[in-house]
Design a protein around this motif. Structure first.
Motif, PDB file in Angstrom:
ATOM      1  N   ASP A 173       1.141  47.127 -21.356  1.00  0.00           N
ATOM      2  CA  ASP A 173       1.518  46.240 -22.457  1.00  0.00           C
ATOM      3  C   ASP A 173       3.017  46.329 -22.724  1.00  0.00           C
ATOM      4  OD1 ASP A 173      -1.157  45.578 -22.684  1.00  0.00           O
ATOM      5  OD2 ASP A 173      -1.498  46.814 -24.478  1.00  0.00           O
ATOM      6  N   LEU A 174       3.554  47.551 -22.668  1.00  0.00           N
ATOM      7  CA  LEU A 174       4.996  47.739 -22.842  1.00  0.00           C
ATOM      8  C   LEU A 174       5.766  47.010 -21.747  1.00  0.00           C
ATOM      9  CD1 LEU A 174       7.478  49.036 -24.165  1.00  0.00           C
ATOM     10  CD2 LEU A 174       7.043  51.062 -22.746  1.00  0.00           C
TER      11      LEU A 174
ATOM     12  N   ALA B 153       4.869  44.356 -20.145  1.00  0.00           N
ATOM     13  CA  ALA B 153       4.813  42.919 -20.422  1.00  0.00           C
ATOM     14  C   ALA B 153       5.773  42.545 -21.553  1.00  0.00           C
ATOM     15  CB  ALA B 153       3.386  42.518 -20.781  1.00  0.00           C
ATOM     16  N   ARG B 154       5.853  43.391 -22.579  1.00  0.00           N
ATOM     17  CA  ARG B 154       6.768  43.119 -23.691  1.00  0.00           C
ATOM     18  C   ARG B 154       8.219  43.177 -23.225  1.00  0.00           C
ATOM     19  NH1 ARG B 154       5.804  47.028 -27.995  1.00  0.00           N
ATOM     20  NH2 ARG B 154       7.653  48.158 -27.341  1.00  0.00           N
ATOM     21  N   LEU B 155       8.559  44.155 -22.398  1.00  0.00           N
ATOM     22  CA  LEU B 155       9.922  44.251 -21.880  1.00  0.00           C
ATOM     23  C   LEU B 155      10.273  43.027 -21.043  1.00  0.00           C
ATOM     24  CD1 LEU B 155      10.136  48.022 -20.888  1.00  0.00           C
ATOM     25  CD2 LEU B 155      11.153  46.899 -22.874  1.00  0.00           C
ATOM     26  N   GLU B 156       9.305  42.530 -20.303  1.00  0.00           N
ATOM     27  CA  GLU B 156       9.548  41.335 -19.487  1.00  0.00           C
ATOM     28  C   GLU B 156       9.820  40.122 -20.375  1.00  0.00           C
ATOM     29  OE1 GLU B 156       7.607  38.878 -15.746  1.00  0.00           O
ATOM     30  OE2 GLU B 156       6.521  40.570 -16.609  1.00  0.00           O
ATOM     31  N   ARG B 157       9.036  39.975 -21.449  1.00  0.00           N
ATOM     32  CA  ARG B 157       9.271  38.866 -22.386  1.00  0.00           C
ATOM     33  C   ARG B 157      10.637  39.004 -23.053  1.00  0.00           C
ATOM     34  NH1 ARG B 157       3.945  39.982 -23.629  1.00  0.00           N
ATOM     35  NH2 ARG B 157       4.559  41.104 -25.515  1.00  0.00           N
ATOM     36  N   ASN B 158      10.989  40.234 -23.456  1.00  0.00           N
ATOM     37  CA  ASN B 158      12.287  40.466 -24.089  1.00  0.00           C
ATOM     38  C   ASN B 158      13.432  40.163 -23.133  1.00  0.00           C
ATOM     39  OD1 ASN B 158      10.987  41.270 -26.402  1.00  0.00           O
ATOM     40  ND2 ASN B 158      11.333  43.451 -26.083  1.00  0.00           N
TER      41      ASN B 158
ATOM     42  N   ALA C 287       2.901  50.337 -29.738  1.00  0.00           N
ATOM     43  CA  ALA C 287       2.445  49.243 -30.603  1.00  0.00           C
ATOM     44  C   ALA C 287       3.444  48.922 -31.709  1.00  0.00           C
ATOM     45  CB  ALA C 287       1.092  49.594 -31.208  1.00  0.00           C
ATOM     46  N   GLY C 288       4.465  49.774 -31.873  1.00  0.00           N
ATOM     47  CA  GLY C 288       5.467  49.530 -32.894  1.00  0.00           C
ATOM     48  C   GLY C 288       5.126  50.125 -34.247  1.00  0.00           C
TER      49      GLY C 288
ATOM     50  N   LEU D 138      13.590  48.968 -26.515  1.00  0.00           N
ATOM     51  CA  LEU D 138      12.446  48.962 -27.436  1.00  0.00           C
ATOM     52  C   LEU D 138      12.801  48.201 -28.678  1.00  0.00           C
ATOM     53  CD1 LEU D 138      11.465  52.702 -26.988  1.00  0.00           C
ATOM     54  CD2 LEU D 138      10.405  50.731 -25.909  1.00  0.00           C
TER      55      LEU D 138
END
Length: 111
Positions: free
Chosen positions: A13-14, A16-21, A81-82, A111
């Motif tokens: 999940d991290l 995927a989030r880094l890729e979106r960012n 998850a933040g 992050l």
């Protein structure tokens, strides 16, 4: 206590989030190997941070990793998850990050 599968999924999940960012902010010039150690589960994962992306996530430790994140399973999930602030978690020794100071600064940007 979280499971090994939940920790593995959190790392994906991290990634995927880094890729979106990275799509919105651009890629960072940051290439390092990463080990994520989860002592309460007696397991570890490793991967590569390249251009601000987390790739090649696999089971097992990488003792030569340039960056090592050490966290219990519940703290790892909360961090990703933040729900857990990385600066506070490091200061309170909830998690440990072994890296040179310049890498720590770049990690905070990710992050």
């Amino acid at each position: 206590m979280a499971t090994v599968d939940e920790c593995r999924q959190a790392l994906h999940d991290l990634a995927a989030r880094l890729e979106r960012n990275a799509e919105t902010r651009g890629h960072l010039d940051f290439d390092r190997t990463l080990a994520c150690r989860v002592p309460d589960l007696e397991t570890a994962f490793h991967g590569k941070l390249a251009g601000g992306l987390l790739t090649d996530i696999a089971d097992g430790d990488d003792p030569k990793a340039k960056i090592a994140l050490i966290a219990n399973s519940d703290d790892l999930l909360a961090l990703i998850a933040g729900r857990l602030d990385i600066t506070r978690a490091i200061a309170s020794r909830q998690i440990q990050v072994k890296a040179n100071p310049f890498d720590l600064l770049k990690l905070r940007k990710l992050l």
